[in-house]
Design a protein around this motif. Structure first.
Motif, short mmCIF file in Angstrom:
data_model
loop_
_atom_site.label_atom_id
_atom_site.label_comp_id
_atom_site.label_asym_id
_atom_site.label_seq_id
_atom_site.Cartn_x
_atom_site.Cartn_y
_atom_site.Cartn_z
N PHE A 40 0.83 -1.20 0.00
CA PHE A 40 0.00 0.00 0.00
C PHE A 40 0.86 1.25 0.00
O PHE A 40 1.98 1.24 0.50
N LEU A 41 0.34 2.30 -0.58
CA LEU A 41 0.99 3.60 -0.49
C LEU A 41 -0.08 4.68 -0.45
O LEU A 41 -1.23 4.44 -0.79
N LEU A 42 0.34 5.86 -0.01
CA LEU A 42 -0.59 6.98 0.01
C LEU A 42 -0.17 8.00 -1.02
O LEU A 42 1.02 8.26 -1.21
N HIS A 43 -1.15 8.54 -1.70
CA HIS A 43 -0.93 9.72 -2.53
C HIS A 43 -1.60 10.89 -1.83
O HIS A 43 -2.58 10.71 -1.12
N TYR A 44 -1.03 12.08 -2.05
CA TYR A 44 -1.53 13.26 -1.34
C TYR A 44 -2.03 14.28 -2.34
O TYR A 44 -1.29 14.68 -3.23
N GLN A 45 -3.28 14.66 -2.20
CA GLN A 45 -3.85 15.66 -3.11
C GLN A 45 -4.03 16.98 -2.37
O GLN A 45 -4.60 17.01 -1.27
N PRO A 46 -3.57 18.08 -2.98
CA PRO A 46 -3.72 19.37 -2.30
C PRO A 46 -5.19 19.81 -2.18
O PRO A 46 -5.99 19.56 -3.07
N VAL A 47 -5.49 20.47 -1.07
CA VAL A 47 -6.76 21.17 -0.89
C VAL A 47 -6.37 22.64 -0.93
O VAL A 47 -5.42 23.04 -0.24
N VAL A 48 -7.03 23.44 -1.75
CA VAL A 48 -6.61 24.83 -1.91
C VAL A 48 -7.65 25.81 -1.40
O VAL A 48 -8.83 25.50 -1.31
N GLU A 49 -7.16 27.00 -1.08
CA GLU A 49 -8.04 28.13 -0.80
C GLU A 49 -8.44 28.67 -2.17
O GLU A 49 -7.56 28.93 -3.00
N LEU A 50 -9.73 28.80 -2.42
CA LEU A 50 -10.15 29.06 -3.80
C LEU A 50 -9.67 30.40 -4.36
O LEU A 50 -9.20 30.47 -5.49
N ASP A 51 -9.77 31.48 -3.60
CA ASP A 51 -9.45 32.77 -4.22
C ASP A 51 -7.96 32.93 -4.51
O ASP A 51 -7.59 33.49 -5.53
N THR A 52 -7.11 32.38 -3.64
CA THR A 52 -5.66 32.53 -3.86
C THR A 52 -5.04 31.30 -4.51
O THR A 52 -3.93 31.35 -5.00
N ARG A 53 -5.73 30.17 -4.47
CA ARG A 53 -5.25 28.87 -4.95
C ARG A 53 -4.04 28.37 -4.14
O ARG A 53 -3.28 27.54 -4.61
N ARG A 54 -3.88 28.92 -2.96
CA ARG A 54 -2.82 28.44 -2.08
C ARG A 54 -3.20 27.07 -1.52
O ARG A 54 -4.37 26.85 -1.17
N THR A 55 -2.22 26.18 -1.40
CA THR A 55 -2.47 24.88 -0.77
C THR A 55 -2.59 25.08 0.73
O THR A 55 -1.69 25.65 1.36
N VAL A 56 -3.71 24.62 1.29
CA VAL A 56 -3.91 24.79 2.73
C VAL A 56 -3.97 23.46 3.47
O VAL A 56 -3.96 23.42 4.69
N ALA A 57 -4.03 22.36 2.73
CA ALA A 57 -4.08 21.04 3.36
C ALA A 57 -3.88 19.99 2.28
O ALA A 57 -3.77 20.34 1.09
N HIS A 58 -3.77 18.73 2.72
CA HIS A 58 -3.69 17.62 1.77
C HIS A 58 -4.64 16.51 2.18
O HIS A 58 -4.87 16.31 3.38
N GLU A 59 -5.16 15.79 1.19
CA GLU A 59 -5.94 14.59 1.48
C GLU A 59 -5.09 13.39 1.10
O GLU A 59 -4.54 13.32 -0.01
N ALA A 60 -4.99 12.43 2.01
CA ALA A 60 -4.25 11.19 1.75
C ALA A 60 -5.20 10.18 1.12
O ALA A 60 -6.27 9.90 1.67
N LEU A 61 -4.81 9.64 -0.04
CA LEU A 61 -5.65 8.67 -0.75
C LEU A 61 -4.86 7.38 -0.93
O LEU A 61 -3.74 7.41 -1.43
N VAL A 62 -5.45 6.28 -0.52
CA VAL A 62 -4.71 5.01 -0.52
C VAL A 62 -4.65 4.42 -1.93
O VAL A 62 -5.58 4.56 -2.73
N ARG A 63 -3.52 3.81 -2.25
CA ARG A 63 -3.32 3.07 -3.49
C ARG A 63 -2.69 1.73 -3.16
O ARG A 63 -1.99 1.61 -2.16
N TRP A 64 -2.95 0.77 -4.02
CA TRP A 64 -2.41 -0.59 -3.83
C TRP A 64 -1.52 -0.92 -5.03
O TRP A 64 -1.99 -1.00 -6.15
N MET A 65 -0.22 -1.07 -4.74
CA MET A 65 0.70 -1.46 -5.80
C MET A 65 0.62 -2.98 -5.92
O MET A 65 1.28 -3.71 -5.19
#
Ligand code: C2E
Ligand code: MG
Ligand code: MG
Ligand code: MG
Length: 284
Positions: A40-65
């Motif tokens: 297993f591994l995790l991929h991380y997707q950014p969560v952004v603030e919409l007006d500035t598009r700054r990354t404010v957090a990440h969501e960890a999403l599981v993958r299976w190699m």
């Protein structure tokens, strides 16, 4: 189908069901060893603030190699894991990995959110000896072991998961919230939601499902609903995240409707840790 001509309908269905059952069984068998084999591994997707598009957090999403089938997305195995109770082992791994990731990257802006399946709540996990302990004690223990504050971790639970919640599940969620872990309602808008039941859960925000996002701009009704949900989220002083933003148009609509945060391929795909933190080659 022509090649099925002459066979009874029952025989054709039987074959389809048997193939599906066999596939599920083999996925289940392989899942049992996947953790031990480090697949297993995790991929991380950014969560952004919409007006500035700054990354404010990440969501960890599981993958299976998978050794033969390559990189598998959760759609290929999470449901099977949930139905066979293997989700507790996988969920425990996801929690540890995400918290260790947080410990490795103290400079990472914002929280990391993990996805938790309803079956992980309100009951013991293989990682705890006490079968009735629930997720909260495990989260507390993993955070403490890695010296990571609870404020850096978020947990996403689906709207449907909350609707199915038992008394034990609710207690577990209360305990998680009391630890200082943020809880988010995931896939909001997919199920038919008993709004009062959802709103009496200690969540601090919700994520508008992508099935809704793709319909932004489809017509006045969609846009008014989106605006109303954003206003509801705001009036409850909670956080609202729009999922699956792929186009500039969707971004503009979400922002215009009053949403504050978003996630989607327009801002970034889920990528491996090595892509978030490339190793700098200092050899020349
Ligand atoms: P989710 O939590 O709603 O995650 C969002 C899904 O949408 C992810 O799919 C993400 O890669 C995808 N996505 C993000 N932005 C876009 C976009 O702009 N366009 C499109 N088309 N898709 C986008 P993924 O990684 O396949 O995960 C699917 C679901 O599997 C997740 O939905 C979540 O419910 C579940 N899941 C993922 N990781 C875990 C986990 O560790 N544990 C559990 N129990 N479930 C997990
Ligand atoms: Mg999620
Ligand atoms: Mg989501
Ligand atoms: Mg979703």
């Amino acid at each position: 189908v022509a090649k099925d001509a002459g066979r009874s309908r029952w025989e054709v269905y039987h074959d389809v069901y048997r193939r599906d059952a066999l596939r599920r069984l083999s996925v289940e068998t392989e899942l049992r060893t996947a953790i031990d084999r480090g697949q297993f591994l995790l991929h991380y997707q950014p969560v952004v603030e919409l007006d500035t598009r700054r990354t404010v957090a990440h969501e960890a999403l599981v993958r299976w190699m998978h050794p033969r089938r390559g990189l598998l997305l959760p759609g290929e195995f999470v449901q099977i894991a949930e139905e066979s109770d293997l989700i507790n082992g996988i969920g425990g791994w996801v929690l540890r990995e995400a918290v260790e990731f947080l410990a490795r990257h103290p400079e990472l802006p914002g929280k990391v959110y993990i996805n938790v399946s309803p079956r992980q709540l309100g009951r013991g996990t293989p990682a705890t000896d006490d079968r009735d302990a629930g997720l909260a004690p495990l989260v507390e223990q993993v955070l403490r072991a890695n010296d990571v504050p609870a404020s850096r971790l978020g947990i996403e639970i689906t709207e449907n998961g909350v609707l199915q919640a038992t008394e034990q599940t609710r207690e577990d969620l209360e305990q998680l919230a009391a630890l200082g872990v943020e809880l988010l309602l995931d896939d909001f808008g997919t199920g038919f939601s008993a709004l009062t039941s959802v709103l009496s859960t200690p969540v601090s925000g919700l994520k508008l499902d992508r099935s809704f996002t793709v319909r932004l701009g489809d017509g006045a009704a969609c846009d008014r609903i989106s605006t109303a949900i954003a206003a509801l989220v705001d009036s409850l002083s909670s956080h609202g995240v729009v999922e699956g933003i792929e186009t500039e148009k969707q971004w503009a609509l979400a922002l215009g409707h009053g949403w504050t945060h978003g996630q989607g391929w327009l801002f970034g795909h889920a990528v491996a840790e090595s892509a978030l933190f490339p190793v700098v080659d200092t050899s020349f």
